[in-house]
Design a protein around this motif. Structure first.
Motif, PDB file in Angstrom:
ATOM      1  N   ARG B 715       0.841  -1.187   0.000  1.00 50.03           N
ATOM      2  CA  ARG B 715       0.000   0.000   0.000  1.00 50.03           C
ATOM      3  C   ARG B 715       0.886   1.250   0.000  1.00 50.03           C
ATOM      4  O   ARG B 715       0.609   2.223  -0.688  1.00 50.03           O
ATOM      5  CB  ARG B 715      -0.883  -0.040   1.245  1.00 50.03           C
ATOM      6  N   GLU B 716       1.981   1.153   0.748  1.00 52.79           N
ATOM      7  CA  GLU B 716       2.880   2.303   0.854  1.00 52.79           C
ATOM      8  C   GLU B 716       3.478   2.654  -0.512  1.00 52.79           C
ATOM      9  O   GLU B 716       3.639   3.818  -0.847  1.00 52.79           O
ATOM     10  CB  GLU B 716       3.983   1.937   1.836  1.00 52.79           C
ATOM     11  N   MET B 717       3.776   1.615  -1.295  1.00 51.12           N
ATOM     12  CA  MET B 717       4.357   1.872  -2.606  1.00 51.12           C
ATOM     13  C   MET B 717       3.354   2.525  -3.541  1.00 51.12           C
ATOM     14  O   MET B 717       3.713   3.310  -4.425  1.00 51.12           O
ATOM     15  CB  MET B 717       4.849   0.560  -3.230  1.00 51.12           C
ATOM     16  N   LEU B 718       2.082   2.198  -3.357  1.00 49.86           N
ATOM     17  CA  LEU B 718       1.059   2.750  -4.252  1.00 49.86           C
ATOM     18  C   LEU B 718       0.594   4.123  -3.800  1.00 49.86           C
ATOM     19  O   LEU B 718      -0.179   4.774  -4.494  1.00 49.86           O
ATOM     20  CB  LEU B 718      -0.128   1.784  -4.316  1.00 49.86           C
ATOM     21  N   GLU B 719       1.064   4.529  -2.616  1.00 50.52           N
ATOM     22  CA  GLU B 719       0.625   5.788  -2.031  1.00 50.52           C
ATOM     23  C   GLU B 719       0.660   6.984  -2.998  1.00 50.52           C
ATOM     24  O   GLU B 719      -0.339   7.687  -3.127  1.00 50.52           O
ATOM     25  CB  GLU B 719       1.478   6.060  -0.786  1.00 50.52           C
ATOM     26  N   PRO B 720       1.776   7.217  -3.694  1.00 51.47           N
ATOM     27  CA  PRO B 720       1.804   8.378  -4.605  1.00 51.47           C
ATOM     28  C   PRO B 720       0.711   8.310  -5.665  1.00 51.47           C
ATOM     29  O   PRO B 720       0.078   9.326  -5.992  1.00 51.47           O
ATOM     30  CB  PRO B 720       3.188   8.293  -5.262  1.00 51.47           C
ATOM     31  N   LEU B 721       0.464   7.121  -6.181  1.00 53.46           N
ATOM     32  CA  LEU B 721      -0.570   6.959  -7.196  1.00 53.46           C
ATOM     33  C   LEU B 721      -1.931   7.286  -6.600  1.00 53.46           C
ATOM     34  O   LEU B 721      -2.733   8.017  -7.188  1.00 53.46           O
ATOM     35  CB  LEU B 721      -0.552   5.523  -7.717  1.00 53.46           C
ATOM     36  N   LEU B 722      -2.194   6.764  -5.414  1.00 52.63           N
ATOM     37  CA  LEU B 722      -3.493   6.969  -4.781  1.00 52.63           C
ATOM     38  C   LEU B 722      -3.721   8.443  -4.476  1.00 52.63           C
ATOM     39  O   LEU B 722      -4.820   8.962  -4.618  1.00 52.63           O
ATOM     40  CB  LEU B 722      -3.579   6.139  -3.492  1.00 52.63           C
ATOM     41  N   ARG B 723      -2.643   9.119  -4.070  1.00 54.45           N
ATOM     42  CA  ARG B 723      -2.776  10.536  -3.736  1.00 54.45           C
ATOM     43  C   ARG B 723      -3.184  11.338  -4.974  1.00 54.45           C
ATOM     44  O   ARG B 723      -4.061  12.173  -4.932  1.00 54.45           O
ATOM     45  CB  ARG B 723      -1.471  11.063  -3.135  1.00 54.45           C
ATOM     46  N   VAL B 724      -2.507  11.030  -6.095  1.00 52.27           N
ATOM     47  CA  VAL B 724      -2.840  11.718  -7.341  1.00 52.27           C
ATOM     48  C   VAL B 724      -4.275  11.394  -7.750  1.00 52.27           C
ATOM     49  O   VAL B 724      -5.068  12.272  -8.090  1.00 52.27           O
ATOM     50  CB  VAL B 724      -1.870  11.298  -8.472  1.00 52.27           C
ATOM     51  N   ALA B 725      -4.611  10.105  -7.646  1.00 53.57           N
ATOM     52  CA  ALA B 725      -5.952   9.687  -8.053  1.00 53.57           C
ATOM     53  C   ALA B 725      -7.004  10.406  -7.218  1.00 53.57           C
ATOM     54  O   ALA B 725      -8.000  10.912  -7.741  1.00 53.57           O
ATOM     55  CB  ALA B 725      -6.087   8.171  -7.906  1.00 53.57           C
ATOM     56  N   ALA B 726      -6.756  10.484  -5.914  1.00 49.26           N
ATOM     57  CA  ALA B 726      -7.718  11.139  -5.036  1.00 49.26           C
ATOM     58  C   ALA B 726      -7.892  12.600  -5.441  1.00 49.26           C
ATOM     59  O   ALA B 726      -9.001  13.127  -5.459  1.00 49.26           O
ATOM     60  CB  ALA B 726      -7.252  11.018  -3.588  1.00 49.26           C
ATOM     61  N   ALA B 727      -6.787  13.258  -5.778  1.00 43.22           N
ATOM     62  CA  ALA B 727      -6.854  14.678  -6.117  1.00 43.22           C
ATOM     63  C   ALA B 727      -7.654  14.927  -7.386  1.00 43.22           C
ATOM     64  O   ALA B 727      -8.308  15.955  -7.524  1.00 43.22           O
ATOM     65  CB  ALA B 727      -5.442  15.235  -6.276  1.00 43.22           C
ATOM     66  N   VAL B 728      -7.607  13.976  -8.328  1.00 42.30           N
ATOM     67  CA  VAL B 728      -8.353  14.201  -9.564  1.00 42.30           C
ATOM     68  C   VAL B 728      -9.714  13.494  -9.524  1.00 42.30           C
ATOM     69  O   VAL B 728     -10.392  13.370 -10.532  1.00 42.30           O
ATOM     70  CB  VAL B 728      -7.562  13.748 -10.820  1.00 42.30           C
ATOM     71  N   GLY B 729     -10.070  12.997  -8.343  1.00 41.29           N
ATOM     72  CA  GLY B 729     -11.397  12.418  -8.187  1.00 41.29           C
ATOM     73  C   GLY B 729     -11.549  11.044  -8.792  1.00 41.29           C
ATOM     74  O   GLY B 729     -12.625  10.649  -9.250  1.00 41.29           O
ATOM     75  N   LEU B 730     -10.447  10.299  -8.806  1.00 41.50           N
ATOM     76  CA  LEU B 730     -10.502   8.972  -9.405  1.00 41.50           C
ATOM     77  C   LEU B 730     -10.441   7.947  -8.276  1.00 41.50           C
ATOM     78  O   LEU B 730      -9.673   8.084  -7.346  1.00 41.50           O
ATOM     79  CB  LEU B 730      -9.279   8.804 -10.311  1.00 41.50           C
ATOM     80  N   ASN B 731     -11.288   6.946  -8.388  1.00 38.95           N
ATOM     81  CA  ASN B 731     -11.297   5.939  -7.341  1.00 38.95           C
ATOM     82  C   ASN B 731     -10.588   4.680  -7.820  1.00 38.95           C
ATOM     83  O   ASN B 731     -11.050   4.016  -8.730  1.00 38.95           O
ATOM     84  CB  ASN B 731     -12.744   5.639  -6.949  1.00 38.95           C
ATOM     85  N   LEU B 732      -9.453   4.399  -7.238  1.00 40.64           N
ATOM     86  CA  LEU B 732      -8.697   3.210  -7.652  1.00 40.64           C
ATOM     87  C   LEU B 732      -8.823   2.128  -6.592  1.00 40.64           C
ATOM     88  O   LEU B 732      -8.648   2.381  -5.410  1.00 40.64           O
ATOM     89  CB  LEU B 732      -7.213   3.553  -7.849  1.00 40.64           C
ATOM     90  N   ASP B 733      -9.128   0.923  -7.054  1.00 43.93           N
ATOM     91  CA  ASP B 733      -9.192  -0.202  -6.140  1.00 43.93           C
ATOM     92  C   ASP B 733      -7.896  -0.991  -6.285  1.00 43.93           C
ATOM     93  O   ASP B 733      -7.609  -1.546  -7.337  1.00 43.93           O
ATOM     94  CB  ASP B 733     -10.399  -1.075  -6.516  1.00 43.93           C
ATOM     95  N   VAL B 734      -7.093  -1.019  -5.221  1.00 43.97           N
ATOM     96  CA  VAL B 734      -5.791  -1.681  -5.347  1.00 43.97           C
ATOM     97  C   VAL B 734      -5.755  -2.974  -4.558  1.00 43.97           C
ATOM     98  O   VAL B 734      -4.692  -3.484  -4.240  1.00 43.97           O
ATOM     99  CB  VAL B 734      -4.651  -0.753  -4.871  1.00 43.97           C
ATOM    100  N   SER B 735      -6.921  -3.538  -4.252  1.00 44.14           N
ATOM    101  CA  SER B 735      -6.945  -4.722  -3.399  1.00 44.14           C
ATOM    102  C   SER B 735      -6.305  -5.933  -4.063  1.00 44.14           C
ATOM    103  O   SER B 735      -5.765  -6.799  -3.395  1.00 44.14           O
ATOM    104  CB  SER B 735      -8.384  -5.026  -2.987  1.00 44.14           C
ATOM    105  N   SER B 736      -6.395  -6.014  -5.375  1.00 42.59           N
ATOM    106  CA  SER B 736      -5.732  -7.116  -6.074  1.00 42.59           C
ATOM    107  C   SER B 736      -5.324  -6.617  -7.447  1.00 42.59           C
ATOM    108  O   SER B 736      -5.741  -5.540  -7.868  1.00 42.59           O
ATOM    109  CB  SER B 736      -6.681  -8.305  -6.228  1.00 42.59           C
TER     110      SER B 736
END
Ligand SMILES: [Zn+2]
Lengths: 241, 950
Positions: B715-736
């Motif tokens: 999860r920590e590695m995906l953090e930068p991606l999630l932060r960007v996604a959140a800012a542009v209103g994109l919901n990413l599911d990284v569970s698998s």
């Protein structure tokens, strides 16, 4: 670990194809029918032969040939750690057997039916190659005892370390855990009577290593012959005087 | 039989037990001088006209190895006692001195003094080992003097005062290294000398050039005994220091004792440790566990700008970011990572570094000694102070420098100059720097290696055909599809429909009709292991190199050229040996059966991706090869679809391609690498083969198979991606991986590039796949996350990857074609091979990227350009942009450095925006901006690419 340096010298200063210094002496135990001391470098072995004599245990007596027995042991002081080892451990039993079989192959046992020949070998100082030294000492002792033999048996080992075949491994090289081939030959008949090896070796390399060990055996045979000749000369001289 | 027995020596060894060792002294060890009348001079190494022969002592070799490596120093006698002492003290120096002795160009001679009858010295009572060895060295020097008579001067080189004094007493000429080198009248050699650290006092003036900096004093390293007991009691933690490649003031120590990484901030906490050192760390009190906000683009030093670089394609090459604040909302000091400071260095990882001198004015009066600061290309390495007498020569050069010492009083470590590579900015020089930096062996293959090649010209013989396990498939229409100009063709393909074979004998089907029972797909991989046998010098070399390296303008081969480009390469119209995978497939691309066989093939065509694509697209073409292509493509599409359904990620990276001028080798054009259907078709069959082979070898050899795994990103590695996604209103599911793949598919923005951009950002969050030995891990860990397959390996490129060579051997053994080489029985060795492959693979990638960066710089040198860019990271004084067209990424500053932090701009962390205070202007993440790209030279000879907003 480097066992042969780029200058082609081994840890003790020998080159790969060189044997250690060998020395032999006949008649070290006057009570025995035949005896000898054999040294290969710091490995020192004494052998004594009794016989042919009456078979002690009648049930073992053979009507067509002599019974050959061999007892191998290591003196407690023979290695650095002066540990008291129980007699008859597996290693000693195995070496006893090896020596017996090797010597049996060259003694003309059919000439001495219903008799017994005892060979005692003891390692006085161990520094690698004890098996070979034992066989060489036993040969000399048998010759000294005047026991009829097809040929002399001589033995030498060779190993394979750092991709180089090495003749006559000493203790340091032996404990490297590489392949170690012990060969025994009948030099005149040019026959191999003993071949033992620990660990694995590709066939083509085995051939080279075996060849090297055989060369070693031949060199030892030459030396043993010289010693015997010298001994006979002295005996003659004593008889003459 | 030669048997030189003189007198055996018996020595005491060991602590308790008395050990006897024989020591044979010989009379057949020769002095190595060709003019010697006594010795056998057939193998003599010293030069014919030597006027002085040098005998060096142990410390000279240990400390001045860089000097000895210089070709100016020759006619050196290296005594075996010296070699032995060097080996015990420093194995890497030992390997270097051995390499010099082995080099036939150098006049270095090894003299086995310890085994020579006349030079062996017995131990004397009450003498230390050191004294005894010094005496042995003197005796040997004296022997040489006597032995060679007046023909030459024998000079003992020693820096030990006592030794030198005794030598003079005994009538031996002795000199220190410094005085000897001075007598040579070669000022450049003096730079190579390692200086004792006491000369440091003079260096203050260099630091005074930087008035803004206070003199930094580091805290003392704890003595070893204290460290050991501290480690024992759990106060200190041991680990390897890894410095952040993109921020040298931040480092990590992976500690087993606390099961986490300890973060080290700043030079004073790092306390003179280098990247790769094994260090002892003490944790700081918890209230000092600050989350350093590295929000500004520039580093702590102010002059360490972030450079424009190639956009990363995985987390391994991307700048590492520590989650800034615990961004998920829980602002809790306890959850932050532990911080520490280094109290001692257990093992140094010093070696030599590649870089250049910091520009400085020439000191008054030439010829004198100048003090300079060396800046390594590797940003993890601090600047290194050196002394030089050739400053004007070195200022515009790439040079190599070694580190000697680093004491508490000096801000920077001191070192010495080793050699010059060439001029800064020169393409060849910079390419060599890239190779050196990434530890890539680009030397030509040795004669031993070349001796392992089959006799050339090579062709398939009747003997090859008569081998029972080799199937003759020369009648099949085989073709290969590769990048244009590819000479090392690893793989070829063939496909046919079963039904057509049955009914037509010779077939002309335009498509695999649904009515046909099955199709056969063949994949042929060059049979490299037929030529590279285990344990040969060729195999050892390939195993060391691990992979071929592709730079923009050249290729550094793993195997010699005759193999890669001719004997193994599956070229068209020649018969070649191959290892084939044969699938029987349904028209729906379901695999019915898989078979492997060695084969002989004859390729009908070597196509490029472009050609293959053009053929498939041209509906008028109905020739057999084109139909085969179409058939395979339709199968590949189905396989691909199925793979994606399983959850394989379609990742994107921005690969660029250069057009290189054939004459000048300068880049003419630069553009994105286009991925066509033909590429994907070939890739699909490769993936399938790799998966099939992985299953096959693991079945036969569960403990010693070489596989490739891709760890699930944390999860920590995906953090930068999630932060960007959140800012542009994109919901990413990284569970698998499946969930991530689906949400990436649904990520559509207002513009067509948006999806690709998100994929690029996702790709750089992932770490890279790695090789491993199956016995080292448990089956659940074998998983390949990106490809969504439980097993994967590399089988398809044995010409350019050693992993594939190993896998070929495993596969052949699993089929009973050949025996498994002995190395597979040795797990430790197998693991170390896998580690080396990972290291080489990563280095090859880094080198390839560095080469692209270099060519990008050369390209833009004459071509200032305006282009479009996307913002990918927000910083307090600007932002990072990604330039899709050129695949690069770099900082754009909104404020100049002087007004840094003047408060005109502020960052909205939540929305990932940087706004002007007065609200007139704002930039947000992923926004498109127009930028100007230009190469500038802020300092002479230090060109760099600068990005500015238009
Ligand atoms: Zn000489």
């Amino acid at each position: 670990m480097e066992y042969v340096n780029p200058e082609g010298l081994r840890v003790d200063g020998r080159r790969p194809m060189e044997m250690r210094q060998i020395r032999a002496e006949i008649g070290a135990v006057s009570k025995a029918d035949g005896s000898a001391i054999f040294e290969m470098g710091n490995t020192k072995v004494i052998a004594a032969v009794y016989g042919p004599r009456e078979v002690q245990n009648r049930s073992q007596q053979m009507s067509d040939q002599a019974l050959v027995r061999c007892e191998y042991s290591m003196a407690n002081f023979s290695t650095g750690d002066r540990m008291r080892k129980p007699k008859g451990d597996r290693r000693s039993t195995e070496i006893s057997l090896v020596i017996r079989q090797t010597m049996e192959a060259c003694i003309l046992t059919h000439l001495m039916p219903r008799s017994q020949i005892d060979i005692y070998v003891q390692v006085l100082q161990a520094d690698g190659g004890t098996r070979s030294a034992c066989i060489n000492a036993a040969t000399l002792a048998l010759a000294d005892a005047g026991i009829p033999m097809r040929d002399l048996v001589t033995s030498c080992s060779a190993g394979y370390l750092n991709s180089t075949p090495l003749l006559d491994l000493n203790y340091v090289e032996d404990s490297a855990g590489g392949p170690d081939v012990t060969v025994g030959i009948l030099p005149k008949l040019d026959k191999v009577t003993l071949l033992q090896m620990d660990s694995k070796l590709p066939v083509d390399i085995l051939e080279n290593v075996m060849q090297l060990a055989t060369e070693g055996c031949k060199a030892i045979a030459n030396y043993i012959r010289e010693i015997l000749l010298e001994n006979t000369k002295q005996l003659e001289y004593r008889r003459g005087s | 039989m030669l048997h030189n027995k003189l007198f055996p020596k018996k020595t005491r060894g060991g602590k308790i037990i008395r050990q006897l060792r024989e020591h044979y002294l010989r009379d057949d060890i020769y002095c190595g001088a060709p003019f010697c009348t006594v010795c056998d001079s057939s193998g003599a190494r010293l030069s014919e006209s030597a006027s002085t022969i040098l005998v060096v002592d142990t410390n000279v070799v240990l400390n001045q190895i860089d000097l000895l490596e210089n070709p100016a120093i020759d006619d050196v006698v290296v005594l075996s006692i010296v070699l032995e002492e060097v080996k015990n003290k420093n194995l890497s120096v030992y390997n270097r001195i051995r390499a010099i002795c082995d080099n036939s160009m150098r006049k270095f001679c090894v003299f086995s003094n310890e085994y020579h009858r006349d030079t062996y010295v017995k131990d004397m009572r009450g003498e230390t080992k050191n004294d005894r060895n010094d005496r042995a060295i003197r005796v040997a020097a004296q022997w040489y003097q006597k032995h060679l008579g007046g023909a030459v001067k024998v000079l003992l080189i020693t820096n030990d005062k006592e030794n030198k004094r005794k030598a003079s007493e005994e009538g031996i000429c002795a000199e220190t290294v410094e005085s000897y080198v001075k007598s040579l009248d070669r000022p450049d050699l003096l730079d190579l000398l390692v200086r004792p650290s006491s000369e440091d006092v003079d260096m203050e003036e260099v630091e005074d050039l930087r008035p803004s900096k206070r003199k930094v004093i580091y805290s003392e390293h704890k003595p070893m005994s204290e460290i050991t007991s501290g480690l024992h009691r759990g106060i200190y933690h041991q680990g390897k220091l890894r410095v952040n490649r993109y921020n040298p003031f931040e480092a990590y120590v992976g500690s087993e004792s606390i099961g986490d990484e300890i973060i080290i901030y700043g030079r004073s906490n790092m306390n003179r440790a280098f990247d790769g050192d094994i260090v002892a760390v003490e944790l700081l009190p918890q209230d000092q566990w600050k989350e350093e906000k590295s929000l500004s683009i520039a580093g702590e030093d102010g002059d360490e700008d972030e450079d424009v670089h190639l956009a990363p394609n995985s987390a391994d090459v991307a700048p590492r970011t520590i989650p800034q604040q615990c961004s998920t909302g829980e602002v809790n000091a306890g959850s932050c990572r532990p911080c520490g400071c280094i109290v001692g260095i257990i093992k140094r990882n010093w070696h030599s570094y590649c870089g250049s001198l910091e520009p400085m004015p020439m000191p008054g009066g030439s010829g004198g000694v100048a003090h300079a600061l060396f800046v390594s290309k590797d940003r993890r390495i601090p600047k290194i102070r050196i002394q030089t007498r050739q400053l004007e020569n070195l200022l515009d050069k790439r040079i190599i420098v070694s580190v000697d010492s680093w004491d508490r009083q000096s801000r920077y470590p001191s070192g010495h100059y080793v050699r010059t590579i060439g001029e800064i900015g020169d393409r060849d020089t910079e390419s060599e720097v890239v190779l050196i930096e990434n530890d890539i062996n680009s030397r030509p293959f040795s004669s031993q290696v070349l001796a392992c090649l089959p006799p050339l010209p090579w062709s398939v013989t009747s003997e090859d055909l008569s081998i029972p396990f080799r199937q003759d498939l020369r009648h099949l229409r085989v073709f290969s599809v590769d990048p244009p100009g590819c000479k090392d063709i690893d793989d070829a393909l063939h496909c046919y429909a079963l039904r057509s074979i049955y009914f037509l004998g010779y077939y002309f089907v335009s498509n695999i009709s649904p009515s046909c029972r099955a199709a056969y797909s063949h994949l042929y991989i060059a049979d490299v292991t037929n030529f590279v046998f285990p344990g040969t010098p060729l195999d050892d070399e390939a195993s060391q190199r691990g992979t071929s390296v592709y730079l923009v303008e050249r290729r550094i081969d793993m195997l010699p050229k005759p193999l890669t480009e001719d004997v193994c390469s599956l070229r068209s119209d020649v018969e070649r040996l191959a290892f084939s995978v044969i699938w029987e497939m349904t028209p729906e691309a379901d695999i019915i059966s898989t078979r492997y066989t060695k084969s002989v093939i004859k390729s009908a065509a070597a196509l490029s991706y472009v050609e293959a694509q053009a053929r498939m697209d041209d509906s008028r073409l109905m020739d057999p090869v084109t139909t085969d292509l179409r058939n395979m493509n339709s199968l590949a599409k189905k396989m691909r679809l199925r793979r994606i359904e399983r959850g394989a990620l379609t990742l994107a990276s921005a690969e660029v391609k250069f057009q290189i001028d054939t004459e000048t080798h300068d880049p003419l054009d630069i553009g994105m690498y286009q991925i066509r259907e033909a590429n994907q078709m070939v890739e699909e069959f490769m993936l399938a083969a790799n998966v099939s082979v992985a299953q096959q070898i693991l079945k036969s050899f569960p403990l010693c198979s070489l596989l490739r795994r891709h760890p699930t990103p944390t999860r920590e590695m995906l953090e930068p991606l999630l932060r960007v996604a959140a800012a542009v209103g994109l919901n990413l599911d990284v569970s698998s991986s499946k969930a991530l793949a689906d949400s990436l598919d649904h990520a559509v923005g207002d513009d067509p590039y948006f999806n690709k951009l998100i994929r690029i950002l996702a790709t750089r969050c992932m770490s890279q796949a790695v090789y491993f030995c199956s016995g080292d891990l448990s089956p659940p860990e074998y998983q390949h996350y990106g490809l969504a397959t439980p097993l994967y390996t590399h089988f398809t490129s044995p010409i350019r990857r050693y992993a594939d060579v190993i896998v070929h051997r495993l596969l052949a053994a699993s089929l009973g074609i050949s025996k498994l080489p002995p190395v597979f029985q040795d797990r430790l060795q197998l693991t170390s091979i896998a580690d080396n492959l990972n290291y080489r693979h990563r280095n090859a990638q880094m080198a390839g990227r560095a080469s692209v960066e270099l060519h990008t710089l050369i390209y833009f040198r004459k071509r200032p350009t305006d282009t479009e860019a996307r913002i990918v990271k927000i910083r307090s004084n600007g932002f990072f942009v990604f330039v899709p067209k050129y695949g690069i990424e770099g900082p754009v500053y909104l404020t100049t450095r002087a007004e840094k932090g003047s408060g005109e701009w502020y960052v909205d962390e939540q929305e990932q925006k940087i706004k002007k205070m007065d609200g007139s202007l704002s930039y947000s993440i992923l926004q498109t901006v127009q930028i100007h790209m230009e190469v500038v030279e802020p300092q002479p000879n230090r060109p760099k690419l600068q990005l500015t907003l238009i």
